[in-house]
Write a protein that holds these residues in place. Structure first.
Motif, PDB file in Angstrom:
ATOM      1  N   VAL A   9       0.857  -1.180   0.000  1.00  0.00           N
ATOM      2  CA  VAL A   9       0.000   0.000   0.000  1.00  0.00           C
ATOM      3  C   VAL A   9       0.893   1.229   0.000  1.00  0.00           C
ATOM      4  O   VAL A   9       1.813   1.324   0.820  1.00  0.00           O
ATOM      5  CB  VAL A   9      -0.906  -0.001   1.252  1.00  0.00           C
ATOM      6  N   CYS A  10       0.614   2.174  -0.934  1.00  0.00           N
ATOM      7  CA  CYS A  10       1.460   3.360  -1.058  1.00  0.00           C
ATOM      8  C   CYS A  10       0.624   4.640  -0.994  1.00  0.00           C
ATOM      9  O   CYS A  10      -0.545   4.649  -1.395  1.00  0.00           O
ATOM     10  CB  CYS A  10       2.230   3.337  -2.378  1.00  0.00           C
ATOM     11  N   SER A  11       1.264   5.698  -0.543  1.00  0.00           N
ATOM     12  CA  SER A  11       0.642   7.014  -0.513  1.00  0.00           C
ATOM     13  C   SER A  11       0.478   7.524  -1.936  1.00  0.00           C
ATOM     14  O   SER A  11       1.382   7.371  -2.762  1.00  0.00           O
ATOM     15  CB  SER A  11       1.519   7.978   0.286  1.00  0.00           C
ATOM     16  N   LEU A  12      -0.671   8.133  -2.219  1.00  0.00           N
ATOM     17  CA  LEU A  12      -0.876   8.709  -3.548  1.00  0.00           C
ATOM     18  C   LEU A  12      -0.029   9.967  -3.745  1.00  0.00           C
ATOM     19  O   LEU A  12       0.362  10.286  -4.858  1.00  0.00           O
ATOM     20  CB  LEU A  12      -2.355   9.032  -3.762  1.00  0.00           C
ATOM     21  N   LEU A  13       0.263  10.674  -2.653  1.00  0.00           N
ATOM     22  CA  LEU A  13       1.057  11.901  -2.744  1.00  0.00           C
ATOM     23  C   LEU A  13       2.558  11.633  -2.726  1.00  0.00           C
ATOM     24  O   LEU A  13       3.336  12.419  -3.258  1.00  0.00           O
ATOM     25  CB  LEU A  13       0.692  12.857  -1.603  1.00  0.00           C
ATOM     26  N   SER A  14       2.951  10.556  -2.092  1.00  0.00           N
ATOM     27  CA  SER A  14       4.366  10.183  -1.998  1.00  0.00           C
ATOM     28  C   SER A  14       4.503   8.712  -2.373  1.00  0.00           C
ATOM     29  O   SER A  14       4.552   7.848  -1.501  1.00  0.00           O
ATOM     30  CB  SER A  14       4.888  10.399  -0.580  1.00  0.00           C
ATOM     31  N   PRO A  15       4.551   8.391  -3.674  1.00  0.00           N
ATOM     32  CA  PRO A  15       4.536   6.991  -4.125  1.00  0.00           C
ATOM     33  C   PRO A  15       5.665   6.121  -3.568  1.00  0.00           C
ATOM     34  O   PRO A  15       5.565   4.903  -3.585  1.00  0.00           O
ATOM     35  CB  PRO A  15       4.647   7.089  -5.644  1.00  0.00           C
ATOM     36  N   ASP A  16       6.731   6.751  -3.061  1.00  0.00           N
ATOM     37  CA  ASP A  16       7.821   5.967  -2.488  1.00  0.00           C
ATOM     38  C   ASP A  16       7.574   5.663  -1.007  1.00  0.00           C
ATOM     39  O   ASP A  16       8.330   4.939  -0.383  1.00  0.00           O
ATOM     40  CB  ASP A  16       9.158   6.682  -2.680  1.00  0.00           C
ATOM     41  N   GLU A  17       6.505   6.193  -0.440  1.00  0.00           N
ATOM     42  CA  GLU A  17       6.134   5.911   0.947  1.00  0.00           C
ATOM     43  C   GLU A  17       5.105   4.788   0.940  1.00  0.00           C
ATOM     44  O   GLU A  17       3.939   4.987   0.613  1.00  0.00           O
ATOM     45  CB  GLU A  17       5.560   7.157   1.611  1.00  0.00           C
ATOM     46  N   CYS A  18       5.565   3.591   1.281  1.00  0.00           N
ATOM     47  CA  CYS A  18       4.718   2.399   1.186  1.00  0.00           C
ATOM     48  C   CYS A  18       4.777   1.590   2.477  1.00  0.00           C
ATOM     49  O   CYS A  18       5.705   1.720   3.268  1.00  0.00           O
ATOM     50  CB  CYS A  18       5.171   1.517   0.025  1.00  0.00           C
ATOM     51  N   VAL A  45      -8.269  -1.065   2.140  1.00  0.00           N
ATOM     52  CA  VAL A  45      -7.269   0.013   2.215  1.00  0.00           C
ATOM     53  C   VAL A  45      -7.961   1.375   2.245  1.00  0.00           C
ATOM     54  O   VAL A  45      -7.596   2.260   3.019  1.00  0.00           O
ATOM     55  CB  VAL A  45      -6.283  -0.046   1.018  1.00  0.00           C
ATOM     56  N   TYR A  46      -8.989   1.526   1.418  1.00  0.00           N
ATOM     57  CA  TYR A  46      -9.655   2.822   1.298  1.00  0.00           C
ATOM     58  C   TYR A  46     -10.383   3.231   2.573  1.00  0.00           C
ATOM     59  O   TYR A  46     -10.528   4.417   2.850  1.00  0.00           O
ATOM     60  CB  TYR A  46     -10.595   2.820   0.086  1.00  0.00           C
ATOM     61  N   THR A  47     -10.833   2.272   3.388  1.00  0.00           N
ATOM     62  CA  THR A  47     -11.491   2.620   4.644  1.00  0.00           C
ATOM     63  C   THR A  47     -10.508   2.634   5.810  1.00  0.00           C
ATOM     64  O   THR A  47     -10.540   3.534   6.639  1.00  0.00           O
ATOM     65  CB  THR A  47     -12.644   1.645   4.948  1.00  0.00           C
ATOM     66  N   GLN A  56      -3.810  10.198   1.381  1.00  0.00           N
ATOM     67  CA  GLN A  56      -4.645   9.169   0.772  1.00  0.00           C
ATOM     68  C   GLN A  56      -3.740   8.017   0.342  1.00  0.00           C
ATOM     69  O   GLN A  56      -2.638   8.248  -0.149  1.00  0.00           O
ATOM     70  CB  GLN A  56      -5.391   9.732  -0.447  1.00  0.00           C
ATOM     71  N   TRP A  57      -4.221   6.785   0.516  1.00  0.00           N
ATOM     72  CA  TRP A  57      -3.427   5.594   0.240  1.00  0.00           C
ATOM     73  C   TRP A  57      -4.149   4.707  -0.762  1.00  0.00           C
ATOM     74  O   TRP A  57      -5.359   4.723  -0.870  1.00  0.00           O
ATOM     75  CB  TRP A  57      -3.180   4.827   1.536  1.00  0.00           C
ATOM     76  N   SER A  58      -3.367   3.917  -1.478  1.00  0.00           N
ATOM     77  CA  SER A  58      -3.927   3.037  -2.490  1.00  0.00           C
ATOM     78  C   SER A  58      -3.095   1.758  -2.578  1.00  0.00           C
ATOM     79  O   SER A  58      -1.866   1.804  -2.436  1.00  0.00           O
ATOM     80  CB  SER A  58      -3.914   3.751  -3.840  1.00  0.00           C
ATOM     81  N   PRO A  59      -3.753   0.607  -2.821  1.00  0.00           N
ATOM     82  CA  PRO A  59      -2.984  -0.624  -3.027  1.00  0.00           C
ATOM     83  C   PRO A  59      -2.170  -0.507  -4.318  1.00  0.00           C
ATOM     84  O   PRO A  59      -2.659   0.025  -5.310  1.00  0.00           O
ATOM     85  CB  PRO A  59      -4.042  -1.716  -3.141  1.00  0.00           C
ATOM     86  N   LYS A  60      -0.931  -0.955  -4.261  1.00  0.00           N
ATOM     87  CA  LYS A  60      -0.048  -0.840  -5.424  1.00  0.00           C
ATOM     88  C   LYS A  60       0.238  -2.191  -6.070  1.00  0.00           C
ATOM     89  O   LYS A  60       0.270  -2.307  -7.287  1.00  0.00           O
ATOM     90  CB  LYS A  60       1.260  -0.167  -5.017  1.00  0.00           C
ATOM     91  N   SER A  61       0.476  -3.214  -5.263  1.00  0.00           N
ATOM     92  CA  SER A  61       0.782  -4.531  -5.806  1.00  0.00           C
ATOM     93  C   SER A  61       0.405  -5.600  -4.778  1.00  0.00           C
ATOM     94  O   SER A  61       0.106  -5.286  -3.635  1.00  0.00           O
ATOM     95  CB  SER A  61       2.268  -4.644  -6.175  1.00  0.00           C
ATOM     96  N   TYR A  62       0.416  -6.840  -5.228  1.00  0.00           N
ATOM     97  CA  TYR A  62       0.102  -7.942  -4.329  1.00  0.00           C
ATOM     98  C   TYR A  62       0.912  -9.168  -4.726  1.00  0.00           C
ATOM     99  O   TYR A  62       1.477  -9.242  -5.807  1.00  0.00           O
ATOM    100  CB  TYR A  62      -1.394  -8.277  -4.361  1.00  0.00           C
ATOM    101  N   THR A  63       0.930 -10.123  -3.805  1.00  0.00           N
ATOM    102  CA  THR A  63       1.516 -11.419  -4.103  1.00  0.00           C
ATOM    103  C   THR A  63       0.806 -12.477  -3.261  1.00  0.00           C
ATOM    104  O   THR A  63       0.273 -12.171  -2.202  1.00  0.00           O
ATOM    105  CB  THR A  63       3.036 -11.453  -3.838  1.00  0.00           C
ATOM    106  N   CYS A  64       0.776 -13.667  -3.764  1.00  0.00           N
ATOM    107  CA  CYS A  64       0.332 -14.833  -3.012  1.00  0.00           C
ATOM    108  C   CYS A  64       1.568 -15.711  -2.855  1.00  0.00           C
ATOM    109  O   CYS A  64       1.931 -16.452  -3.764  1.00  0.00           O
ATOM    110  CB  CYS A  64      -0.791 -15.566  -3.746  1.00  0.00           C
TER     111      CYS A  64
END
Length: 72
Positions: A9-18, A45-47, A56-64
């Motif tokens: 999960v990464c910040s939308l304003l600071s994409p390197d902050e995860c 993530v959104y709630t 504001q934060w958003s999921p960026k990637s995932y893995t299983c």
């Protein structure tokens, strides 16, 4: 074979902050079950991260991740 769900999960304003979220409900016996859990985690993530640290934060990637035998 067991799978563990993990999302980044990464910040939308600071994409390197995860941050990394590791599922606390699994592991899952199929990759499909793991992907379903990843999608549920992504939606939360959104709630859960709404306005966390004033951003504001958003999921960026995932893995299983495949777990070696005997590991949880």
């Amino acid at each position: 074979m067991l799978f563990k769900a993990v999302i980044v999960v990464c910040s939308l304003l600071s994409p390197d902050e995860c941050t990394t979220w590791t599922d606390q409900l699994g592991p899952y016996t199929t990759k499909e079950q793991c992907k379903e859990r990843v999608m549920a985690m992504s939606r939360s993530v959104y709630t859960e991260m709404s306005n966390y640290k004033g951003k504001q934060w958003s999921p960026k990637s995932y893995t299983c991740k495949k777990l070696p035998g005997g590991m949880l």
